[in-house]
Design an enzyme around this catalytic site. Structure first.
Site, PDB file in Angstrom:
ATOM      1  N   LYS A  78       0.862  -1.183   0.000  1.00  0.00           N
ATOM      2  CA  LYS A  78       0.000   0.000   0.000  1.00  0.00           C
ATOM      3  C   LYS A  78       0.899   1.234   0.000  1.00  0.00           C
ATOM      4  O   LYS A  78       1.956   1.237   0.648  1.00  0.00           O
ATOM      5  CB  LYS A  78      -0.873  -0.052   1.253  1.00  0.00           C
ATOM      6  CG  LYS A  78      -1.918   1.034   1.359  1.00  0.00           C
ATOM      7  CD  LYS A  78      -2.803   0.758   2.573  1.00  0.00           C
ATOM      8  CE  LYS A  78      -3.894   1.788   2.751  1.00  0.00           C
ATOM      9  NZ  LYS A  78      -4.764   1.486   3.898  1.00  0.00           N
ATOM     10  N   SER A 153      -9.626   1.274   2.960  1.00  0.00           N
ATOM     11  CA  SER A 153      -8.811   2.083   2.086  1.00  0.00           C
ATOM     12  C   SER A 153      -7.720   1.318   1.341  1.00  0.00           C
ATOM     13  O   SER A 153      -7.135   1.855   0.402  1.00  0.00           O
ATOM     14  CB  SER A 153      -8.167   3.202   2.905  1.00  0.00           C
ATOM     15  OG  SER A 153      -7.272   2.666   3.860  1.00  0.00           O
ATOM     16  N   SER A 177      -9.558  -1.084   7.201  1.00  0.00           N
ATOM     17  CA  SER A 177      -9.050  -0.884   5.832  1.00  0.00           C
ATOM     18  C   SER A 177      -8.318  -2.055   5.188  1.00  0.00           C
ATOM     19  O   SER A 177      -8.024  -2.002   4.004  1.00  0.00           O
ATOM     20  CB  SER A 177      -8.131   0.328   5.803  1.00  0.00           C
ATOM     21  OG  SER A 177      -8.915   1.473   5.650  1.00  0.00           O
TER      22      SER A 177
END
Ligand code: GLN
Length: 487
Positions: A78, A153, A177
């Site tokens: 990420k 996310s 997330s």
């Protein structure tokens, strides 16, 4: 070259190497080709380190394979995890062009373990969101149906794994997330006990909630990756001191002694019908196999949501104060210092991030501090106590991961409250600091995946992983379901 890398697990890749059927550079090249073919329709990656990754893969020495658990395994990170010499943007304009001078501890551990970092994935700006639509740069599409959001996310990481563009990825989880996008993309995602994985080099959103964790195709790969990245780190004062005991080894243990539970009145929870059915089936399976499934009183989920959004925003407003145009990333050049600050932050941050900073500043401001921040801290203490009581009676709690399957891109962007409700089942684990995992259970009638969450008490990842592994076998999702449209 391998033609079908999309379904390979870490164990498959290791087998190929140990039989000397392929070299790391060939495996990497196959994944790079797959990214080239699939990612234009998905949009999971913000950066791909093609040359650097090939160079790294070529220098891996097969003689070291035994001592390197992730030898030649490509991985995506990420884009809020710092990578030395490579961009780390948090999907924000304010960090566009920022290149960290150091690696996050997890990145160092991955490199030591022989993993090859293939690229960085899209996310909601600063990890604030549940659909990845808050990225300043691009949309990510759900590989099961590209009209739908991948969740967020960590939507880029979950979509990349679901579409077989990498075997595993790392995400971060502040309120859900990792687990929510894993659930919406039909993959496995886990967060450990707070402090299990070092936060050193994870760009801070809400420091008392944030945890890095793995996303994989199955429980075993996820456990494998967790074993590599977790453990004490002197660079993170909140990291757990004691050594981490292997989750992969825990998979071999029977689950005979575990006590399962579901929230009381689970049949009345406000859920999509197919999510309710998936939870009902899970309970039925457990009961049919002779297990008692108790009903436990969970903390009030709506109060927990409010508590999470007050505390997380308060911490974010303080953490994001550092983006002032002086030290990092974007700067609006202006005549006065104040104007420079204002324009830099005004232009650099997106809508949702501004909303969080404003909310966070408000709840911390004198006059409102007691009413919001300090009251939310008390609610947090009560939730921690509620879970302590629950886990003194049972070993694991099972809930849906998300109240609905994936929603359409655009469906919730204008309604922050509807977006926040996506996290109703996940935020409590971050509030209490307990471990939680999402595993895919079945498909909805529209053909979208539904995930089930397993939570356990503080530092009880082994119990959680054993329960999740048993459920995974029962759901048999990977072999029953042919895989995403784009995967
Ligand atoms: N969706 C939640 C939020 O927007 C959780 C985000 C996260 O876990 N990073 O805050």
């Amino acid at each position: 070259m391998l033609h079908d890398v999309g379904k390979l697990t870490i164990a498959d890749i290791r087998r190929l190497y140990s039989e000397e059927r392929v070299r790391p550079a060939e495996v990497l090249e196959s994944y790079l080709n797959r990214i080239e073919e699939k990612d234009p329709a998905i949009g999971a990656f913000l950066h791909i380190f093609k040359e650097k990754a090939i160079e790294e893969a070529e220098t891996l020495d097969i003689a070291l394979m035994e001592s390197k658990p992730l030898f030649g395994v490509p991985i995506a990170l990420k884009d809020n995890i710092c990578t030395k010499g490579k961009p780390t943007t948090c999907a924000s304009r304010i960090l566009e062009g920022y290149v960290p001078p150091y690696d996050a501890t997890v990145v160092e551990r991955l490199k030591e373990a022989g993993a090859v970092i293939i690229g960085k994935t899209n996310m909601d700006e600063f990890a604030m969101g549940s659909s990845t639509e808050n990225s300043a740069f691009q949309l990510t599409h759900n590989p099961w149906d590209t009209d739908y959001a991948p969740g967020g996310s960590s939507g880029g990481s979950a979509a990349a794994v679901a579409a077989g563009m990498v075997p595993v990825a790392l995400g971060s989880d502040t309120g859900g997330s990792i687990r929510q996008p894993a659930s919406l993309c039909g993959v496995v995602g886990m967060k450990g006990t707070y402090g299990r994985v070092s936060r050193y080099g994870l760009v801070a959103f809400a420091s008392s909630f944030d945890q890095i964790g793995p996303i994989g195709k199955n429980v075993r790969d996820t456990a494998f990756l967790m074993d590599v990245v977790s453990g004490h780190d002197p660079h993170d004062s909140t990291s757990i001191q004691e050594s981490h005991s292997s989750l992969v080894e825990a998979l071999e243990e029977e689950i005979g002694d575990l006590t399962f539970s579901v929230p009381r009145g689970f049949r009345d929870l406000d859920l999509s019908p197919s999510v309710r059915e998936a939870l009902g089936e899970t309970v039925e399976y457990l009961r049919n196999s002779g297990r008692e499934v108790r009903e436990v009183e969970l903390p009030d989920l709506e109060a927990a949501m409010a508590c999470y959004y007050i505390l997380a925003d308060a911490e974010a407003s303080s953490n994001l104060a550092r983006y002032d145009g002086v030290r990092y990333g974007y700067r609006h050049r202006a005549d006065s210092l104040i104007e420079m600050y204002e324009k830099t932050r005004g232009e650099g941050f997106g809508e949702e991030v501004k909303r969080r900073i404003l909310t966070g500043t408000y709840v911390l401001s004198s006059g409102y501090y007691d009413e919001y921040y300090s009251r939310a801290q008390k609610v947090r203490a009560m939730i921690i106590e509620d879970f302590r009581r629950v886990f003194s009676e049972v070993d694991v709690v099972i809930t849906p991961t998300s109240p609905t399957p994936a929603f359409k891109l655009g469906e919730k962007v204008d309604n922050p409250i509807a977006m926040y409700l996506s996290d109703i089942f996940t935020t409590t684990a971050n509030i209490a600091g307990i471990p939680a995992i999402s595993i895919p259970a079945r498909l909805s009638p529209e053909g979208l995946p539904i995930g089930i969450q397993v939570m356990a008490g503080l530092k009880e990842e082994r119990k959680m992983i054993r329960a999740a592994y048993a459920l995974e076998k029962e759901f048999d999702f990977q072999s029953k379901v042919s895989g995403p449209e784009v995967g």
